[in-house]
Scaffold this motif. Structure first.
Motif, PDB file in Angstrom:
ATOM      1  N   LEU A   1      -6.830  -5.891  13.570  1.00 46.67           N
ATOM      2  CA  LEU A   1      -6.626  -5.375  12.222  1.00 46.67           C
ATOM      3  C   LEU A   1      -5.199  -5.628  11.755  1.00 46.67           C
ATOM      4  O   LEU A   1      -4.247  -5.448  12.515  1.00 46.67           O
ATOM      5  CB  LEU A   1      -6.900  -3.873  12.175  1.00 46.67           C
ATOM      6  N   SER A   2      -5.080  -6.027  10.493  1.00 47.46           N
ATOM      7  CA  SER A   2      -3.751  -6.173   9.900  1.00 47.46           C
ATOM      8  C   SER A   2      -3.215  -4.787   9.562  1.00 47.46           C
ATOM      9  O   SER A   2      -3.933  -3.788   9.647  1.00 47.46           O
ATOM     10  CB  SER A   2      -3.839  -7.022   8.634  1.00 47.46           C
ATOM     11  N   SER A   3      -1.974  -4.727   9.139  1.00 42.97           N
ATOM     12  CA  SER A   3      -1.432  -3.451   8.681  1.00 42.97           C
ATOM     13  C   SER A   3      -2.128  -3.091   7.368  1.00 42.97           C
ATOM     14  O   SER A   3      -2.619  -3.953   6.637  1.00 42.97           O
ATOM     15  CB  SER A   3       0.078  -3.548   8.476  1.00 42.97           C
ATOM     16  N   THR A   4      -2.187  -1.815   7.067  1.00 43.25           N
ATOM     17  CA  THR A   4      -2.898  -1.360   5.878  1.00 43.25           C
ATOM     18  C   THR A   4      -2.018  -1.454   4.640  1.00 43.25           C
ATOM     19  O   THR A   4      -0.790  -1.408   4.727  1.00 43.25           O
ATOM     20  CB  THR A   4      -3.378   0.092   6.046  1.00 43.25           C
ATOM     21  N   CYS A   5      -2.680  -1.602   3.526  1.00 47.17           N
ATOM     22  CA  CYS A   5      -2.006  -1.676   2.231  1.00 47.17           C
ATOM     23  C   CYS A   5      -2.819  -0.847   1.255  1.00 47.17           C
ATOM     24  O   CYS A   5      -4.048  -0.962   1.211  1.00 47.17           O
ATOM     25  CB  CYS A   5      -1.923  -3.136   1.782  1.00 47.17           C
ATOM     26  N   ARG A   6      -2.167  -0.001   0.484  1.00 49.27           N
ATOM     27  CA  ARG A   6      -2.865   0.853  -0.473  1.00 49.27           C
ATOM     28  C   ARG A   6      -3.215   0.042  -1.717  1.00 49.27           C
ATOM     29  O   ARG A   6      -2.352  -0.578  -2.333  1.00 49.27           O
ATOM     30  CB  ARG A   6      -1.987   2.036  -0.855  1.00 49.27           C
ATOM     31  N   VAL A   7      -4.497   0.035  -2.087  1.00 49.12           N
ATOM     32  CA  VAL A   7      -4.987  -0.668  -3.273  1.00 49.12           C
ATOM     33  C   VAL A   7      -5.611   0.364  -4.188  1.00 49.12           C
ATOM     34  O   VAL A   7      -6.535   1.071  -3.793  1.00 49.12           O
ATOM     35  CB  VAL A   7      -6.033  -1.742  -2.882  1.00 49.12           C
ATOM     36  N   ILE A   8      -5.100   0.453  -5.414  1.00 47.82           N
ATOM     37  CA  ILE A   8      -5.593   1.497  -6.317  1.00 47.82           C
ATOM     38  C   ILE A   8      -6.610   0.976  -7.331  1.00 47.82           C
ATOM     39  O   ILE A   8      -7.253   1.752  -8.019  1.00 47.82           O
ATOM     40  CB  ILE A   8      -4.431   2.192  -7.048  1.00 47.82           C
ATOM     41  N   SER A   9      -6.756  -0.350  -7.451  1.00 49.65           N
ATOM     42  CA  SER A   9      -7.757  -0.884  -8.378  1.00 49.65           C
ATOM     43  C   SER A   9      -8.113  -2.306  -7.980  1.00 49.65           C
ATOM     44  O   SER A   9      -7.408  -2.942  -7.195  1.00 49.65           O
ATOM     45  CB  SER A   9      -7.239  -0.865  -9.819  1.00 49.65           C
ATOM     46  N   GLY A  10      -9.215  -2.783  -8.524  1.00 53.84           N
ATOM     47  CA  GLY A  10      -9.629  -4.160  -8.282  1.00 53.84           C
ATOM     48  C   GLY A  10     -10.491  -4.295  -7.043  1.00 53.84           C
ATOM     49  O   GLY A  10     -10.715  -3.355  -6.297  1.00 53.84           O
ATOM     50  N   VAL A  11     -10.986  -5.502  -6.876  1.00 49.47           N
ATOM     51  CA  VAL A  11     -11.838  -5.846  -5.746  1.00 49.47           C
ATOM     52  C   VAL A  11     -11.278  -7.129  -5.151  1.00 49.47           C
ATOM     53  O   VAL A  11     -10.924  -8.044  -5.889  1.00 49.47           O
ATOM     54  CB  VAL A  11     -13.299  -6.071  -6.213  1.00 49.47           C
ATOM     55  N   PRO A  12     -11.174  -7.226  -3.838  1.00 55.53           N
ATOM     56  CA  PRO A  12     -10.633  -8.447  -3.238  1.00 55.53           C
ATOM     57  C   PRO A  12     -11.461  -9.675  -3.627  1.00 55.53           C
ATOM     58  O   PRO A  12     -12.693  -9.637  -3.603  1.00 55.53           O
ATOM     59  CB  PRO A  12     -10.734  -8.198  -1.738  1.00 55.53           C
ATOM     60  N   GLN A  13     -10.757 -10.742  -3.995  1.00 53.62           N
ATOM     61  CA  GLN A  13     -11.439 -11.979  -4.369  1.00 53.62           C
ATOM     62  C   GLN A  13     -12.181 -12.542  -3.164  1.00 53.62           C
ATOM     63  O   GLN A  13     -11.665 -12.554  -2.056  1.00 53.62           O
ATOM     64  CB  GLN A  13     -10.427 -12.993  -4.877  1.00 53.62           C
TER      65      GLN A  13
END
Length: 157
Positions: free
Chosen positions: A9-21
């Motif tokens: 697993l990579s380090s985590t990143c907070r995503v508040i909107s959108g969907v990964p391409q």
């Protein structure tokens, strides 16, 4: 959000909107998001959706404009504002098929939708008189280009 490759697993990143391409979920969520766009199409206007494209078409009488199509465009403007989904007018066009139908323009967000003599839809060129010679010429040209590249790879023919 994080990425998993081969169990690491990579380090985590907070995503508040959108969907990964490229995600499987992206197209499904987009379809759910735009699912109600066809509810605002009125009268004799027909709506066709493909991915992120929408095609509206309608029969036009001798007055030159379809009031149903104009109303549907106005409803589409309201829908796009409601859902904060911007329509790129540069990717919009009007194709008038047939004769004697050059009257009037269609407006979208105070911009005149440009008229075209032909449009490309899913790789097929359609002209206003439903003559496919432009499409045929494009196919022949592409075939010549590809055959040239194939023959270029041989020292002798």
């Amino acid at each position: 959000m994080c990425v998993c490759i081969d169990g690491f697993l990579s380090s985590t990143c907070r995503v508040i909107s959108g969907v990964p391409q490229g995600s499987v979920l992206g197209p499904v969520l987009f379809i759910i998001y735009i699912n109600d766009v066809s509810d605002d199409i009125v009268g004799t206007t027909t709506c066709k959706l493909y991915a992120d494209d929408i095609k509206l078409y309608s029969f036009v009488d001798f007055s030159g404009l379809s009031t149903d199509l104009s109303a549907s465009l106005n409803n589409l403007i309201l829908w796009s504002k409601k859902w904060q989904l911007k329509v790129n007018i540069n990717k919009c066009s009007v194709l008038r098929i047939g004769k004697n139908n050059n009257l009037g323009d269609y407006i979208f967000n105070n911009d005149v939708i440009p008229r075209e003599e032909s449009v490309t839809d899913l790789g097929i060129v359609v002209s206003r008189n439903l003559n496919f010679s432009d499409y045929e010429n494009a196919c022949v040209s592409k075939a010549h280009s590809r055959s040239f590249l194939i023959f270029k790879g041989f020292a002798s023919r």
